[in-house]
Design a protein around this motif. Sequence first.
Motif, PDB file in Angstrom:
ATOM      1  N   VAL A  27      48.475 124.149  43.326  1.00 38.84           N
ATOM      2  CA  VAL A  27      48.309 124.146  44.786  1.00 38.84           C
ATOM      3  C   VAL A  27      47.195 125.092  45.191  1.00 38.84           C
ATOM      4  N   ARG A  28      47.203 126.287  44.618  1.00 40.96           N
ATOM      5  CA  ARG A  28      46.155 127.261  44.950  1.00 40.96           C
ATOM      6  C   ARG A  28      44.783 126.745  44.518  1.00 40.96           C
ATOM      7  N   LYS A  29      44.690 126.132  43.354  1.00 41.63           N
ATOM      8  CA  LYS A  29      43.415 125.588  42.897  1.00 41.63           C
ATOM      9  C   LYS A  29      42.898 124.517  43.845  1.00 41.63           C
ATOM     10  N   VAL A  30      43.786 123.639  44.278  1.00 44.64           N
ATOM     11  CA  VAL A  30      43.376 122.553  45.169  1.00 44.64           C
ATOM     12  C   VAL A  30      42.920 123.094  46.517  1.00 44.64           C
ATOM     13  N   MET A  31      43.652 124.063  47.040  1.00 47.30           N
ATOM     14  CA  MET A  31      43.250 124.634  48.319  1.00 47.30           C
ATOM     15  C   MET A  31      41.887 125.313  48.202  1.00 47.30           C
ATOM     16  N   ASP A  32      41.669 126.050  47.108  1.00 49.53           N
ATOM     17  CA  ASP A  32      40.373 126.698  46.913  1.00 49.53           C
ATOM     18  C   ASP A  32      39.261 125.666  46.735  1.00 49.53           C
ATOM     19  N   MET A  33      39.604 124.533  46.141  1.00 45.44           N
ATOM     20  CA  MET A  33      38.637 123.462  45.909  1.00 45.44           C
ATOM     21  C   MET A  33      38.214 122.801  47.215  1.00 45.44           C
ATOM     22  N   VAL A  34      39.184 122.543  48.089  1.00 47.04           N
ATOM     23  CA  VAL A  34      38.905 121.789  49.314  1.00 47.04           C
ATOM     24  C   VAL A  34      38.474 122.712  50.449  1.00 47.04           C
ATOM     25  N   LYS A  35      39.180 123.831  50.569  1.00 42.84           N
ATOM     26  CA  LYS A  35      38.897 124.731  51.697  1.00 42.84           C
ATOM     27  C   LYS A  35      39.216 126.167  51.281  1.00 42.84           C
ATOM     28  N   PRO A  36      38.261 126.857  50.686  1.00 42.60           N
ATOM     29  CA  PRO A  36      38.514 128.255  50.274  1.00 42.60           C
ATOM     30  C   PRO A  36      38.973 129.099  51.457  1.00 42.60           C
ATOM     31  N   GLY A  37      39.907 130.001  51.179  1.00 45.62           N
ATOM     32  CA  GLY A  37      40.447 130.856  52.232  1.00 45.62           C
ATOM     33  C   GLY A  37      41.763 130.369  52.789  1.00 45.62           C
ATOM     34  N   CYS A  38      42.286 129.260  52.259  1.00 47.40           N
ATOM     35  CA  CYS A  38      43.597 128.794  52.705  1.00 47.40           C
ATOM     36  C   CYS A  38      44.671 129.839  52.392  1.00 47.40           C
ATOM     37  N   ILE A  39      45.724 129.818  53.190  1.00 46.12           N
ATOM     38  CA  ILE A  39      46.748 130.859  53.135  1.00 46.12           C
ATOM     39  C   ILE A  39      48.088 130.262  52.736  1.00 46.12           C
ATOM     40  N   LEU A  40      48.815 130.979  51.887  1.00 43.84           N
ATOM     41  CA  LEU A  40      50.179 130.620  51.526  1.00 43.84           C
ATOM     42  C   LEU A  40      51.095 131.774  51.890  1.00 43.84           C
ATOM     43  N   ASP A  41      52.097 131.507  52.709  1.00 47.82           N
ATOM     44  CA  ASP A  41      53.150 132.506  52.880  1.00 47.82           C
ATOM     45  C   ASP A  41      54.471 131.898  52.448  1.00 47.82           C
ATOM     46  N   LEU A  42      55.334 132.735  51.910  1.00 48.83           N
ATOM     47  CA  LEU A  42      56.556 132.274  51.242  1.00 48.83           C
ATOM     48  C   LEU A  42      57.775 132.865  51.923  1.00 48.83           C
ATOM     49  N   HIS A  43      58.702 131.980  52.273  1.00 49.37           N
ATOM     50  CA  HIS A  43      59.976 132.394  52.863  1.00 49.37           C
ATOM     51  C   HIS A  43      61.122 131.980  51.954  1.00 49.37           C
ATOM     52  N   SER A  44      62.131 132.821  51.883  1.00 48.24           N
ATOM     53  CA  SER A  44      63.364 132.432  51.200  1.00 48.24           C
ATOM     54  C   SER A  44      64.535 132.695  52.122  1.00 48.24           C
ATOM     55  N   ASN A  45      65.489 131.763  52.128  1.00 50.90           N
ATOM     56  CA  ASN A  45      66.663 131.935  52.983  1.00 50.90           C
ATOM     57  C   ASN A  45      67.820 132.556  52.235  1.00 50.90           C
ATOM     58  N   THR A  46      67.563 133.092  51.048  1.00 51.36           N
ATOM     59  CA  THR A  46      68.634 133.664  50.247  1.00 51.36           C
ATOM     60  C   THR A  46      69.191 134.907  50.920  1.00 51.36           C
ATOM     61  N   GLY A  47      70.500 135.036  50.887  1.00 50.63           N
ATOM     62  CA  GLY A  47      71.165 136.155  51.534  1.00 50.63           C
ATOM     63  C   GLY A  47      70.902 137.479  50.850  1.00 50.63           C
ATOM     64  N   PHE A  48      71.292 138.548  51.523  1.00 55.89           N
ATOM     65  CA  PHE A  48      71.079 139.900  51.036  1.00 55.89           C
ATOM     66  C   PHE A  48      71.633 140.086  49.624  1.00 55.89           C
ATOM     67  N   SER A  49      70.834 140.715  48.786  1.00 49.75           N
ATOM     68  CA  SER A  49      71.200 141.068  47.411  1.00 49.75           C
ATOM     69  C   SER A  49      71.322 139.868  46.495  1.00 49.75           C
ATOM     70  N   ARG A  50      70.701 138.769  46.841  1.00 52.01           N
ATOM     71  CA  ARG A  50      70.736 137.602  45.961  1.00 52.01           C
ATOM     72  C   ARG A  50      69.423 137.419  45.192  1.00 52.01           C
ATOM     73  N   GLY A  51      68.453 138.296  45.423  1.00 51.44           N
ATOM     74  CA  GLY A  51      67.305 138.331  44.554  1.00 51.44           C
ATOM     75  C   GLY A  51      66.158 137.381  44.816  1.00 51.44           C
ATOM     76  N   PRO A  52      65.725 137.119  46.060  1.00 45.48           N
ATOM     77  CA  PRO A  52      64.575 136.230  46.226  1.00 45.48           C
ATOM     78  C   PRO A  52      63.306 136.785  45.599  1.00 45.48           C
ATOM     79  N   ALA A  53      63.161 138.106  45.580  1.00 45.51           N
ATOM     80  CA  ALA A  53      61.935 138.673  45.019  1.00 45.51           C
ATOM     81  C   ALA A  53      61.819 138.411  43.524  1.00 45.51           C
TER      82      ALA A  53
END
Length: 976
Positions: free
Chosen positions: A763-789
């Motif tokens: 995904v990152r390669k394709v975004m850099d290929m088509v439009k450099p500077g694209c942004i990815l932000d990541l959300h997780s809905n996992t509850g406290f102490s369940r380890g999304p990191a």
Amino acid sequence: MKFISTVALYILFGISAYAQEMSYTISKQLWPDVLGNHRAVISVGKNTDAAEVKIEWRRRDWDADQKAIIITDEKGNKIDNIYRIHINSEEGHFVFQPTGGAGKYFVYYYAWSGRKGNGGFSGNYLKKEKEPNEDWVEKNNLTTSKLKLEQAKVIEIQSRTAFDSFFPMEIVAKKSEVENLVKKSASPYLVFPEDRKFPIKMFDDIPYKWVTKGSSALFTGTAQRNEYYVFQLGVFALVQDLENIKIEYIKSPFSATCFNTEGYDSKGDFFTKIVNVKKGKVQPLWIGLDIPKDAKPGLKEFQVKVKPENAPAKIINVKINVTNEVLANRGDDESWRHSRLRWLNSKLGINDDVVKPYRSLEVTGQKISTSSGQVTLKQDGLPSEIMANGNSLLAGPLTFNILMDNQAVTFSRHDFRFLKKEPGKVTWESTMLSDKLKLTCRASMEADGYLRYKISVAPLHDTKLDDIRLQVPVKKELARYFMGMGLPGSKCPDNYDWKWKGPQDSYWIGDVDAGLFCEMRGASYSGPLLNLYHPAAPPAWYNNNLGGFNVSEKDNVVNTQTYSGTRTMKAGETLDFEFAMLITPVKPLDTKSQFVNRYYHNGNQPEPPLSILESGVKIINVHHANLINPYINYPFGSVDSIKRFVSDWHKRGVKTKIYYTIRELSNQATELWALRSLGTEVLADGNGGGYTWLREHLGSNYNAQWFTPINGMEACDAAVLTSGESRWYNYYVEGLRWMIRNTDLDGLYLDDVSFDRDLLKRVRKVMDMVKPGCILDLHSNTGFSRGPATQYMEFFPYINKLWFGESFQYDKMPPENWLVEVSGIPYGLMGDMLHAGGNPWRGMVYGMTVRYPWFTEGVNCDPREIWKVWDSFGIADAKMVGYWEEQTPVRTSDPGVLATAYIKDDKLLIAVASWNKNATAVKLNIDWKKIGWEPQEIMICPAIENFQSARTLGLKDAIEIDPTKGYLLIINKIVH
């Protein structure tokens, strides 16, 4: 909108005649959806107390007799008396009391009750209607076998919307008609060529269209040059199971493929599939023809051979008329063409190229260096040293020990060699031998500091093993924090024992300046173990719950050990132990981007007010389930609205990203039926149910997921679960390229995704290929102490920002948890707060606020007042030095009150927050030499609504801080 007249039906589809003339239409006016999506329109010619009707509705549902029938007159008045004579999926025969007199009546047969809400559908079909009045039944002699009643005429069958319609591919052939086909056929199966405009949707029944049209050995179509042309062959197993159907192309002028029998997987490897068809079932075969741009116009003829392993082959003659026109983009701009199916076999982004911001790997001897770290390898292929951010992390070499008779097996021979040295990936292999075992280590390192190992254990004869252990010894001074294997982000324990449970399969150990992530792999699924994906533990490590993990500290060494326990192996067996590691931080911390690129994120109302420009918002996230991006993980159905939105906000200097992932797929996807034909390769199996549309069209064997009625739209978005890693990954990558090119999007908002790091890298390669500077932000809905990191850490090299924290309990979390599990700082990332507005005082210690206009009932979450302070101070150009750094210039007099300094040449902003249970009076201790100024005397507490009141303080004054709260304080450099 009337679909078709009977005559037009015959002409368009070549249908010779209907046994009963029937017109299928779309209603011009919507009726209440609780009445169901389908109805028969009937007419009663005169006033009567009882009218008889027989409706040949040809339904798919096997339990038609258990569902209610609701009849209303033209005014909507409900008919009370309905007497059933015979109800099944083929037809409904009943008598009713037309109390509205002569005229039209509507017969609804999929009525339901329940609730449609954002995120879910709860409801079911109504059971059989109540019994009719006995006096009415007796009066009209309805229990007799010979009825002489007024006959109601069936005018047409209507669908509530075009999307609900069963016509023509879900109008079911009757059992007697199918039996007649069987009698007439001399073959064990039939093949029905079908145009792409009419996807084959039923696998348990055949459409009535096929009965009237008949099987054929000919397919004709018209294509343009440069088109990827798709058509179908429907295989119907008449009298026996069909095994391992193969497809061959005879004298085809085009490159051709059958998506059901072959393809390229998500790693780019070619594979074939075994296609079996059970007796009485239908198997669609989707075939793609790659028509080149320079193809000569004219009629092209070839043959397709359908060859089951246990039945005679059938030859289908194909005639494609290639016109002179050249079709843009292979036809991908028009979803009805199904040309995008070729995306399933895409290899886009599958390579070992270096991905920004990383530099090419350098190999010197057995030392491999990259931007974020350095690894020195031993002869056994394991690291003897790992350098992270210039820090030597290990207290000793990694070891993979095999214990027999309570002693580690020694290997007399070590053969080490590099297999490949590419700029983005280096691979190596090491073979080790003893008199009892052979070990083969195959490993790689990528340019972002990610290492992947597979160690194969093969006994030379039957052998009992006491244990197999992976040990990672870390210097105590760098083993400050720990997270994973059942623990939230916390101080690293001196001793800790864990047994497999989860979703847990990984851990991180280290400090802000140096750390190591380690994941135990080998399970059938190795993506984030979250939400809908909870697979079994890796079997080699788990070993029927004899395996586990522990942490122990001795002599300034913190040793992490993953063990697998005792087992017996036979000669000739091979057991694979897989694990992966990532050196952290993965990139330098970009605090400027954190403070400049502020987010507007409002799920159901993605269109922001123009006032966001005054607040410095630079990025808009467009969730799904709204008018701009209505369908979950299928933005192709709303390209025009997305394109307009992006263009409007680009003119104002604001970037736009959309929700687009893989885990679920909307029922609005054009390719849904082709994907269904692939079995469970792309769409997961399940118990069915969910929204009525899914039940009526998919029937069974699917897993119903997210459901949303879209405000302002009649359509509902009903998603089904995907199967995890599949060719849909390839489609996703190609789809992203197409979306960015066609809408000018600035990236993606990833919400609790289930794909793996390899796909994210593509995904990152394709975004850099088509439009450099694209942004990815990541959300997780996992509850406290369940380890999304830990579950998502392998993504971090290619992510710009984190948004963890849904259901996090910010006021209860210790500082270690904030730092390690929420902030992203130890990994070279920063994040935003989420649940209930977070804690604005503690958040500022880590450079975090909530997103605007994130709202929680009863809690003021508005970050704009804090953003004003950011701008007036100029925080984007300040150096952030947190309490976690040894060289921090600002500390407080109480260890429970922590401070972070934002330093400029002439200003100092200090974020102070308390983790104490009681109100605390503290003083600031400032090391002015580290600041580079002469000592100052005054600090300003600026007014921030719902945060703090304005006042001026002396630097020697004690500051009273309430529990869970704090201050933002500004010191201006005064030159005397």
